[in-house]
Design a protein around this motif. Structure first.
Motif, PDB file in Angstrom:
ATOM      1  N   ALA A  43       0.656  -1.275  -0.114  1.00 28.11           N
ATOM      2  CA  ALA A  43      -0.088  -0.152  -0.122  1.00 28.11           C
ATOM      3  C   ALA A  43       0.826   1.118   0.076  1.00 28.11           C
ATOM      4  O   ALA A  43       0.570   2.138  -0.773  1.00 28.11           O
ATOM      5  CB  ALA A  43      -0.913  -0.114   1.063  1.00 28.11           C
ATOM      6  N   ASP A  44       2.026   1.372   0.734  1.00 26.98           N
ATOM      7  CA  ASP A  44       2.805   2.401   0.757  1.00 26.98           C
ATOM      8  C   ASP A  44       3.496   2.464  -0.564  1.00 26.98           C
ATOM      9  O   ASP A  44       3.619   3.622  -1.034  1.00 26.98           O
ATOM     10  CB  ASP A  44       3.866   2.050   1.841  1.00 26.98           C
ATOM     11  N   ALA A  45       3.907   1.535  -1.099  1.00 26.05           N
ATOM     12  CA  ALA A  45       4.770   1.577  -2.455  1.00 26.05           C
ATOM     13  C   ALA A  45       3.843   2.341  -3.584  1.00 26.05           C
ATOM     14  O   ALA A  45       4.056   2.770  -4.310  1.00 26.05           O
ATOM     15  CB  ALA A  45       5.071   0.246  -2.976  1.00 26.05           C
ATOM     16  N   MET A  46       2.384   1.895  -3.334  1.00 25.99           N
ATOM     17  CA  MET A  46       1.509   2.214  -4.251  1.00 25.99           C
ATOM     18  C   MET A  46       1.298   3.670  -4.217  1.00 25.99           C
ATOM     19  O   MET A  46       1.197   4.475  -5.094  1.00 25.99           O
ATOM     20  CB  MET A  46       0.089   1.394  -4.170  1.00 25.99           C
ATOM     21  N   HIS A  47       1.014   4.183  -2.757  1.00 28.86           N
ATOM     22  CA  HIS A  47       0.863   5.580  -2.578  1.00 28.86           C
ATOM     23  C   HIS A  47       1.976   6.197  -3.158  1.00 28.86           C
ATOM     24  O   HIS A  47       1.851   7.521  -3.748  1.00 28.86           O
ATOM     25  CB  HIS A  47       0.722   5.721  -1.072  1.00 28.86           C
ATOM     26  N   ALA A  49       4.305   5.674  -5.502  1.00 27.94           N
ATOM     27  CA  ALA A  49       4.354   5.563  -6.800  1.00 27.94           C
ATOM     28  C   ALA A  49       3.365   6.557  -7.369  1.00 27.94           C
ATOM     29  O   ALA A  49       3.490   7.321  -8.404  1.00 27.94           O
ATOM     30  CB  ALA A  49       3.884   4.103  -7.611  1.00 27.94           C
ATOM     31  N   ALA A  50       1.924   6.256  -6.700  1.00 28.47           N
ATOM     32  CA  ALA A  50       0.733   7.269  -7.213  1.00 28.47           C
ATOM     33  C   ALA A  50       1.247   8.866  -7.179  1.00 28.47           C
ATOM     34  O   ALA A  50       1.042   9.770  -8.040  1.00 28.47           O
ATOM     35  CB  ALA A  50      -0.201   7.272  -6.617  1.00 28.47           C
ATOM     36  N   ALA A  52       4.432   9.926  -7.016  1.00 27.64           N
ATOM     37  CA  ALA A  52       5.995  10.387  -7.587  1.00 27.64           C
ATOM     38  C   ALA A  52       6.030  10.293  -9.018  1.00 27.64           C
ATOM     39  O   ALA A  52       6.594  10.956  -9.503  1.00 27.64           O
ATOM     40  CB  ALA A  52       7.073   9.681  -6.890  1.00 27.64           C
ATOM     41  N   ILE A  53       5.235   9.198  -9.848  1.00 32.19           N
ATOM     42  CA  ILE A  53       5.399   8.979 -11.113  1.00 32.19           C
ATOM     43  C   ILE A  53       4.790   9.859 -11.936  1.00 32.19           C
ATOM     44  O   ILE A  53       3.736  10.190 -11.841  1.00 32.19           O
ATOM     45  CB  ILE A  53       5.047   7.504 -11.479  1.00 32.19           C
ATOM     46  N   LYS A  54       5.536  10.673 -12.872  1.00 32.34           N
ATOM     47  CA  LYS A  54       4.959  11.200 -13.790  1.00 32.34           C
ATOM     48  C   LYS A  54       5.287  10.646 -15.337  1.00 32.34           C
ATOM     49  O   LYS A  54       6.023   9.932 -15.491  1.00 32.34           O
ATOM     50  CB  LYS A  54       5.653  12.667 -13.662  1.00 32.34           C
ATOM     51  N   THR A  64       9.905   9.124 -11.955  1.00 25.12           N
ATOM     52  CA  THR A  64       9.641  10.099 -10.950  1.00 25.12           C
ATOM     53  C   THR A  64      10.179  11.767 -11.476  1.00 25.12           C
ATOM     54  O   THR A  64       9.786  12.562 -10.685  1.00 25.12           O
ATOM     55  CB  THR A  64      10.445   9.828  -9.666  1.00 25.12           C
TER      56      THR A  64
END
Lengths: 197, 197
Positions: A43-47, A49-50, A52-54, A64
Protein backbone atom coordinates in the motif's frame (compact mmCIF):
# COMPACT_ATOMS: atom_id res chain seq x y z
CA UNK A 1 -18.41 -13.60 5.58
CA UNK A 2 -16.02 -11.12 4.10
CA UNK A 3 -16.44 -7.50 5.19
CA UNK A 4 -16.98 -4.53 2.86
CA UNK A 5 -13.27 -3.60 3.22
CA UNK A 6 -12.24 -7.05 1.95
CA UNK A 7 -14.87 -6.95 -0.82
CA UNK A 8 -13.57 -3.59 -2.03
CA UNK A 9 -9.96 -4.86 -1.99
CA UNK A 10 -10.99 -7.92 -4.03
CA UNK A 11 -12.93 -5.78 -6.54
CA UNK A 12 -9.94 -3.49 -7.13
CA UNK A 13 -7.43 -6.34 -7.33
CA UNK A 14 -9.64 -8.03 -9.95
CA UNK A 15 -8.99 -5.04 -12.24
CA UNK A 16 -5.31 -5.96 -12.53
CA UNK A 17 -4.32 -7.71 -15.76
CA UNK A 18 -3.94 -11.44 -15.18
CA UNK A 19 -6.19 -11.54 -12.11
CA UNK A 20 -9.79 -12.72 -12.39
CA UNK A 21 -12.37 -12.66 -9.58
CA UNK A 22 -11.09 -15.97 -8.20
CA UNK A 23 -7.40 -15.14 -8.19
CA UNK A 24 -8.18 -11.65 -6.86
CA UNK A 25 -9.84 -13.33 -3.87
CA UNK A 26 -6.79 -15.52 -3.40
CA UNK A 27 -4.49 -12.49 -3.66
CA UNK A 28 -6.61 -10.53 -1.15
CA UNK A 29 -6.46 -13.38 1.37
CA UNK A 30 -2.73 -13.72 0.80
CA UNK A 31 -2.31 -9.99 1.48
CA UNK A 32 -4.57 -9.86 4.53
CA UNK A 33 -2.75 -12.79 6.11
CA UNK A 34 0.52 -10.90 5.64
CA UNK A 35 -0.67 -7.51 6.86
CA UNK A 36 2.67 -6.41 8.29
CA UNK A 37 5.06 -7.98 5.81
CA UNK A 38 3.25 -7.41 2.51
CA UNK A 39 -0.10 -5.57 2.62
CA UNK A 40 1.14 -2.38 4.34
CA UNK A 41 4.43 -2.15 2.37
CA UNK A 42 2.56 -2.68 -0.90
CA UNK A 43 0.00 0.00 0.00
CA UNK A 44 2.87 2.38 0.85
CA UNK A 45 4.70 1.59 -2.40
CA UNK A 46 1.49 2.26 -4.33
CA UNK A 47 0.93 5.61 -2.62
CA UNK A 48 4.53 6.61 -3.31
CA UNK A 49 4.26 5.58 -6.95
CA UNK A 50 0.94 7.40 -7.36
CA UNK A 51 2.47 10.58 -5.93
CA UNK A 52 5.88 10.43 -7.57
CA UNK A 53 5.50 8.94 -11.04
CA UNK A 54 5.04 11.38 -13.93
CA UNK A 55 4.80 10.99 -17.69
CA UNK A 56 7.94 12.35 -19.41
CA UNK A 57 6.94 15.37 -21.50
CA UNK A 58 9.67 14.58 -24.05
CA UNK A 59 9.32 10.85 -24.75
CA UNK A 60 6.24 9.62 -22.82
CA UNK A 61 8.21 7.34 -20.45
CA UNK A 62 7.02 6.95 -16.85
CA UNK A 63 9.49 8.13 -14.20
CA UNK A 64 9.76 10.17 -11.01
CA UNK A 65 11.39 13.01 -12.97
CA UNK A 66 10.40 15.00 -16.07
CA UNK A 67 12.30 14.82 -18.39
CA UNK A 68 12.76 11.14 -17.49
CA UNK A 69 16.14 9.68 -16.52
CA UNK A 70 16.71 8.42 -20.09
CA UNK A 71 16.01 11.81 -21.71
CA UNK A 72 18.03 13.62 -19.00
CA UNK A 73 21.08 11.33 -19.29
CA UNK A 74 23.84 13.24 -21.15
CA UNK A 75 25.57 9.95 -22.12
CA UNK A 76 22.61 8.89 -24.28
CA UNK A 77 22.91 9.45 -28.02
CA UNK A 78 20.40 12.15 -29.00
CA UNK A 79 20.83 11.31 -32.69
CA UNK A 80 18.82 8.06 -32.37
CA UNK A 81 15.13 8.01 -31.48
CA UNK A 82 13.55 4.58 -31.00
CA UNK A 83 9.74 4.61 -31.38
CA UNK A 84 7.80 2.10 -29.25
CA UNK A 85 4.10 1.43 -28.73
CA UNK A 86 4.02 1.33 -24.94
CA UNK A 87 6.18 2.11 -21.90
CA UNK A 88 6.50 -1.64 -21.29
CA UNK A 89 8.29 -1.98 -24.65
CA UNK A 90 10.69 0.81 -23.63
CA UNK A 91 11.42 -1.08 -20.41
CA UNK A 92 12.01 -4.31 -22.36
CA UNK A 93 14.55 -2.58 -24.63
CA UNK A 94 16.23 -0.90 -21.63
CA UNK A 95 16.60 -4.28 -19.92
CA UNK A 96 18.77 -5.45 -22.84
CA UNK A 97 21.18 -2.56 -22.12
CA UNK A 98 22.08 -2.57 -25.82
CA UNK A 99 20.43 0.69 -26.94
CA UNK A 100 22.08 3.99 -26.07
CA UNK A 101 19.77 6.40 -27.90
CA UNK A 102 16.50 7.99 -26.80
CA UNK A 103 12.92 6.73 -26.99
CA UNK A 104 9.52 7.93 -28.08
CA UNK A 105 6.41 6.26 -26.66
CA UNK A 106 3.41 6.41 -29.02
CA UNK A 107 0.89 5.23 -26.45
CA UNK A 108 -0.64 2.54 -28.65
CA UNK A 109 -1.20 1.71 -32.31
CA UNK A 110 -3.56 2.95 -34.97
CA UNK A 111 -6.73 0.89 -34.90
CA UNK A 112 -9.77 1.55 -37.06
CA UNK A 113 -11.64 -1.08 -35.07
CA UNK A 114 -11.07 0.64 -31.72
CA UNK A 115 -11.31 4.10 -33.28
CA UNK A 116 -7.70 5.05 -32.47
CA UNK A 117 -6.44 7.61 -35.00
CA UNK A 118 -3.13 9.50 -35.31
CA UNK A 119 -4.40 12.24 -32.98
CA UNK A 120 -4.85 9.70 -30.17
CA UNK A 121 -1.17 8.73 -30.40
CA UNK A 122 1.84 10.93 -29.70
CA UNK A 123 2.73 11.21 -33.43
CA UNK A 124 3.00 15.01 -33.74
CA UNK A 125 5.47 15.04 -30.85
CA UNK A 126 7.59 12.52 -32.77
CA UNK A 127 7.52 14.61 -35.97
CA UNK A 128 8.63 17.67 -33.99
CA UNK A 129 11.50 15.72 -32.45
CA UNK A 130 12.52 14.28 -35.85
CA UNK A 131 12.75 17.82 -37.27
CA UNK A 132 15.46 18.80 -34.76
CA UNK A 133 18.88 18.95 -36.42
CA UNK A 134 20.59 16.56 -33.94
CA UNK A 135 18.22 13.67 -34.77
CA UNK A 136 19.56 11.54 -37.66
CA UNK A 137 17.76 8.19 -37.32
CA UNK A 138 14.30 7.08 -36.21
CA UNK A 139 14.10 3.35 -35.34
CA UNK A 140 10.58 1.92 -35.53
CA UNK A 141 10.30 -0.74 -32.81
CA UNK A 142 6.60 -1.45 -32.97
CA UNK A 143 5.29 -4.96 -32.34
CA UNK A 144 5.40 -7.29 -35.36
CA UNK A 145 1.59 -7.35 -35.45
CA UNK A 146 -0.74 -6.04 -38.14
CA UNK A 147 -1.57 -2.97 -36.00
CA UNK A 148 2.08 -2.33 -35.16
CA UNK A 149 3.19 -2.57 -38.79
CA UNK A 150 0.30 -0.42 -40.04
CA UNK A 151 1.35 2.23 -37.53
CA UNK A 152 4.98 1.88 -38.64
CA UNK A 153 3.99 2.50 -42.28
CA UNK A 154 1.91 5.51 -41.32
CA UNK A 155 4.79 7.00 -39.33
CA UNK A 156 7.25 6.35 -42.19
CA UNK A 157 4.95 8.39 -44.46
CA UNK A 158 4.69 11.21 -41.94
CA UNK A 159 8.50 11.28 -41.54
CA UNK A 160 9.07 11.55 -45.33
CA UNK A 161 9.84 15.29 -45.27
CA UNK A 162 12.06 15.10 -42.17
CA UNK A 163 15.79 14.74 -42.73
CA UNK A 164 16.14 11.38 -40.92
CA UNK A 165 16.88 7.75 -41.77
CA UNK A 166 13.94 5.51 -40.85
CA UNK A 167 14.80 1.94 -39.84
CA UNK A 168 12.95 -0.94 -38.22
CA UNK A 169 13.87 -3.92 -36.03
CA UNK A 170 15.11 -7.03 -37.89
CA UNK A 171 12.78 -9.98 -38.34
CA UNK A 172 14.27 -13.45 -37.94
CA UNK A 173 14.76 -16.55 -35.83
CA UNK A 174 14.63 -15.66 -32.09
CA UNK A 175 17.91 -16.45 -30.32
CA UNK A 176 17.50 -19.96 -28.85
CA UNK A 177 14.53 -20.57 -31.15
CA UNK A 178 14.00 -23.89 -32.96
CA UNK A 179 13.08 -23.75 -36.66
CA UNK A 180 10.54 -26.53 -36.27
CA UNK A 181 8.46 -24.42 -33.87
CA UNK A 182 8.58 -21.15 -35.84
CA UNK A 183 5.76 -19.83 -37.98
CA UNK A 184 6.11 -19.61 -41.77
CA UNK A 185 6.21 -15.81 -41.77
CA UNK A 186 9.20 -15.65 -39.43
CA UNK A 187 11.07 -18.36 -41.36
CA UNK A 188 10.43 -16.60 -44.68
CA UNK A 189 11.64 -13.29 -43.21
CA UNK A 190 14.74 -14.99 -41.75
CA UNK A 191 15.57 -16.55 -45.12
CA UNK A 192 15.06 -13.29 -47.02
CA UNK A 193 17.22 -11.33 -44.58
CA UNK A 194 19.99 -13.97 -44.48
CA UNK A 195 23.45 -12.67 -43.68
CA UNK A 196 26.95 -13.84 -44.76
CA UNK A 197 28.35 -16.31 -42.20
CA UNK B 1 14.46 2.98 -17.27
CA UNK B 2 12.11 2.32 -14.43
CA UNK B 3 12.71 4.27 -11.24
CA UNK B 4 13.27 2.74 -7.79
CA UNK B 5 9.63 3.49 -6.88
CA UNK B 6 8.43 1.44 -9.85
CA UNK B 7 10.96 -1.34 -9.14
CA UNK B 8 9.74 -1.62 -5.56
CA UNK B 9 6.10 -1.74 -6.69
CA UNK B 10 6.95 -4.52 -9.16
CA UNK B 11 8.88 -6.50 -6.53
CA UNK B 12 5.99 -6.37 -4.06
CA UNK B 13 3.35 -7.17 -6.71
CA UNK B 14 5.42 -10.22 -7.73
CA UNK B 15 4.82 -11.67 -4.25
CA UNK B 16 1.09 -12.01 -4.95
CA UNK B 17 -0.07 -15.53 -5.79
CA UNK B 18 -0.61 -15.90 -9.53
CA UNK B 19 1.73 -13.02 -10.49
CA UNK B 20 5.29 -13.76 -11.66
CA UNK B 21 7.96 -11.13 -12.42
CA UNK B 22 6.60 -10.60 -15.93
CA UNK B 23 2.93 -10.23 -14.99
CA UNK B 24 3.91 -8.09 -11.98
CA UNK B 25 5.59 -5.68 -14.40
CA UNK B 26 2.47 -5.66 -16.54
CA UNK B 27 0.28 -5.05 -13.48
CA UNK B 28 2.55 -2.22 -12.28
CA UNK B 29 2.37 -0.49 -15.67
CA UNK B 30 -1.40 -0.98 -15.75
CA UNK B 31 -1.64 0.63 -12.28
CA UNK B 32 0.72 3.54 -13.01
CA UNK B 33 -1.16 4.39 -16.18
CA UNK B 34 -4.37 4.54 -14.14
CA UNK B 35 -3.03 6.53 -11.18
CA UNK B 36 -6.29 8.32 -10.37
CA UNK B 37 -8.80 5.63 -11.20
CA UNK B 38 -7.06 2.50 -9.89
CA UNK B 39 -3.65 2.94 -8.22
CA UNK B 40 -4.69 5.44 -5.53
CA UNK B 41 -8.03 3.75 -4.71
CA UNK B 42 -6.27 0.36 -4.46
CA UNK B 43 -3.59 1.81 -2.17
CA UNK B 44 -6.32 3.34 0.01
CA UNK B 45 -8.28 0.08 0.12
CA UNK B 46 -5.12 -1.77 1.16
CA UNK B 47 -4.37 0.71 3.94
CA UNK B 48 -7.95 0.45 5.19
CA UNK B 49 -7.83 -3.33 5.09
CA UNK B 50 -4.45 -3.42 6.86
CA UNK B 51 -5.82 -1.18 9.64
CA UNK B 52 -9.28 -2.64 10.00
CA UNK B 53 -9.07 -6.39 9.44
CA UNK B 54 -8.62 -8.60 12.52
CA UNK B 55 -8.51 -12.35 13.07
CA UNK B 56 -11.64 -13.53 14.92
CA UNK B 57 -10.58 -14.85 18.34
CA UNK B 58 -13.42 -17.40 18.31
CA UNK B 59 -13.24 -19.01 14.86
CA UNK B 60 -10.15 -17.58 13.09
CA UNK B 61 -12.14 -15.80 10.35
CA UNK B 62 -10.85 -12.46 9.02
CA UNK B 63 -13.18 -9.51 9.58
CA UNK B 64 -13.28 -5.90 10.77
CA UNK B 65 -14.85 -7.02 14.05
CA UNK B 66 -13.91 -9.54 16.72
CA UNK B 67 -15.85 -11.78 17.18
CA UNK B 68 -16.44 -11.82 13.42
CA UNK B 69 -19.84 -11.11 11.85
CA UNK B 70 -20.57 -14.85 11.55
CA UNK B 71 -19.79 -15.60 15.23
CA UNK B 72 -21.66 -12.46 16.37
CA UNK B 73 -24.81 -13.20 14.31
CA UNK B 74 -27.55 -14.41 16.71
CA UNK B 75 -29.42 -16.08 13.81
CA UNK B 76 -26.57 -18.56 13.24
CA UNK B 77 -26.98 -22.04 14.74
CA UNK B 78 -24.38 -22.40 17.50
CA UNK B 79 -24.95 -26.17 17.65
CA UNK B 80 -23.07 -26.73 14.37
CA UNK B 81 -19.34 -26.03 13.97
CA UNK B 82 -17.88 -26.48 10.49
CA UNK B 83 -14.08 -26.98 10.50
CA UNK B 84 -12.18 -25.63 7.47
CA UNK B 85 -8.49 -25.43 6.59
CA UNK B 86 -8.32 -21.78 5.54
CA UNK B 87 -10.37 -18.58 5.59
CA UNK B 88 -10.81 -18.93 1.81
CA UNK B 89 -12.70 -22.20 2.40
CA UNK B 90 -14.96 -20.42 4.90
CA UNK B 91 -15.69 -17.74 2.28
CA UNK B 92 -16.45 -20.42 -0.32
CA UNK B 93 -18.98 -22.09 2.00
CA UNK B 94 -20.51 -18.70 2.92
CA UNK B 95 -20.97 -17.87 -0.78
CA UNK B 96 -23.26 -20.92 -1.09
CA UNK B 97 -25.54 -19.40 1.58
CA UNK B 98 -26.54 -22.95 2.55
CA UNK B 99 -24.80 -23.27 5.93
CA UNK B 100 -26.30 -21.53 8.93
CA UNK B 101 -23.95 -22.80 11.67
CA UNK B 102 -20.58 -21.45 12.84
CA UNK B 103 -17.06 -22.09 11.56
CA UNK B 104 -13.65 -22.97 12.89
CA UNK B 105 -10.56 -22.13 10.81
CA UNK B 106 -7.63 -24.49 11.46
CA UNK B 107 -5.09 -22.38 9.58
CA UNK B 108 -3.73 -25.25 7.49
CA UNK B 109 -3.31 -29.02 7.58
CA UNK B 110 -0.97 -31.39 9.39
CA UNK B 111 2.11 -31.92 7.27
CA UNK B 112 5.13 -33.97 8.35
CA UNK B 113 6.94 -32.76 5.24
CA UNK B 114 6.53 -29.08 6.09
CA UNK B 115 6.88 -29.72 9.83
CA UNK B 116 3.33 -28.58 10.65
CA UNK B 117 2.09 -30.35 13.80
CA UNK B 118 -1.16 -30.06 15.82
CA UNK B 119 0.30 -27.15 17.86
CA UNK B 120 0.72 -25.09 14.67
CA UNK B 121 -3.01 -25.41 13.90
CA UNK B 122 -5.91 -24.08 15.95
CA UNK B 123 -6.88 -27.58 17.20
CA UNK B 124 -7.04 -26.94 20.94
CA UNK B 125 -9.42 -24.04 20.32
CA UNK B 126 -11.68 -26.44 18.42
CA UNK B 127 -11.63 -29.02 21.25
CA UNK B 128 -12.57 -26.30 23.76
CA UNK B 129 -15.46 -25.18 21.56
CA UNK B 130 -16.62 -28.79 21.04
CA UNK B 131 -16.78 -29.28 24.84
CA UNK B 132 -19.38 -26.52 25.23
CA UNK B 133 -22.84 -27.95 25.91
CA UNK B 134 -24.57 -26.08 23.04
CA UNK B 135 -22.33 -27.69 20.36
CA UNK B 136 -23.82 -30.95 19.06
CA UNK B 137 -22.14 -31.53 15.70
CA UNK B 138 -18.70 -30.86 14.24
CA UNK B 139 -18.61 -30.96 10.41
CA UNK B 140 -15.15 -31.63 8.98
CA UNK B 141 -14.90 -29.67 5.70
CA UNK B 142 -11.22 -30.15 4.95
CA UNK B 143 -10.05 -30.48 1.34
CA UNK B 144 -10.33 -33.98 -0.15
CA UNK B 145 -6.53 -34.21 -0.29
CA UNK B 146 -4.21 -36.58 1.58
CA UNK B 147 -3.21 -33.78 3.99
CA UNK B 148 -6.80 -32.66 4.49
CA UNK B 149 -8.04 -36.18 5.21
CA UNK B 150 -5.08 -36.97 7.51
CA UNK B 151 -5.97 -33.84 9.48
CA UNK B 152 -9.64 -34.88 9.54
CA UNK B 153 -8.75 -38.28 11.00
CA UNK B 154 -6.53 -36.67 13.63
CA UNK B 155 -9.29 -34.27 14.67
CA UNK B 156 -11.83 -37.08 14.82
CA UNK B 157 -9.53 -38.88 17.30
CA UNK B 158 -9.10 -35.74 19.39
CA UNK B 159 -12.88 -35.18 19.47
CA UNK B 160 -13.55 -38.76 20.68
CA UNK B 161 -14.22 -37.74 24.32
CA UNK B 162 -16.33 -34.71 23.41
CA UNK B 163 -20.09 -35.21 23.32
CA UNK B 164 -20.51 -34.28 19.64
CA UNK B 165 -21.40 -35.98 16.38
CA UNK B 166 -18.52 -35.76 13.89
CA UNK B 167 -19.49 -35.64 10.20
CA UNK B 168 -17.70 -34.88 6.94
CA UNK B 169 -18.68 -33.47 3.54
CA UNK B 170 -20.10 -36.00 1.05
CA UNK B 171 -17.90 -37.29 -1.76
CA UNK B 172 -19.51 -37.71 -5.18
CA UNK B 173 -20.05 -36.44 -8.68
CA UNK B 174 -19.78 -32.61 -8.78
CA UNK B 175 -23.04 -30.96 -9.89
CA UNK B 176 -22.71 -30.45 -13.65
CA UNK B 177 -19.85 -32.96 -13.78
CA UNK B 178 -19.51 -35.57 -16.53
CA UNK B 179 -18.69 -39.13 -15.49
CA UNK B 180 -16.23 -39.55 -18.36
CA UNK B 181 -14.01 -36.78 -16.99
CA UNK B 182 -14.06 -37.84 -13.32
CA UNK B 183 -11.24 -39.70 -11.60
CA UNK B 184 -11.74 -43.31 -10.40
CA UNK B 185 -11.67 -42.31 -6.72
CA UNK B 186 -14.58 -39.90 -7.08
CA UNK B 187 -16.60 -42.39 -9.15
CA UNK B 188 -15.97 -45.17 -6.61
CA UNK B 189 -17.00 -42.85 -3.77
CA UNK B 190 -20.12 -41.76 -5.68
CA UNK B 191 -21.11 -45.40 -6.29
CA UNK B 192 -20.54 -46.43 -2.67
CA UNK B 193 -22.56 -43.49 -1.34
CA UNK B 194 -25.42 -43.94 -3.83
CA UNK B 195 -28.82 -42.76 -2.67
CA UNK B 196 -32.35 -43.98 -3.41
CA UNK B 197 -33.81 -42.07 -6.39
Amino acid sequence: MSSSEIDRLIQLLAKLPGLGPRSARRAALHLIKRRESLLSPLADAMHEAADAIKTCSVCGNLDTRDPCSVCADPRRDGALVCVVEEVGDLWALERTGSFKGLYHVLGGTLSALEGIGPDDLNVSGLINRARRPEVTEVILAMNATVEGQTTAHYITDRLADCDVTVSRLAHGVPVGGELDYLDDGTLTAALRSRRPF
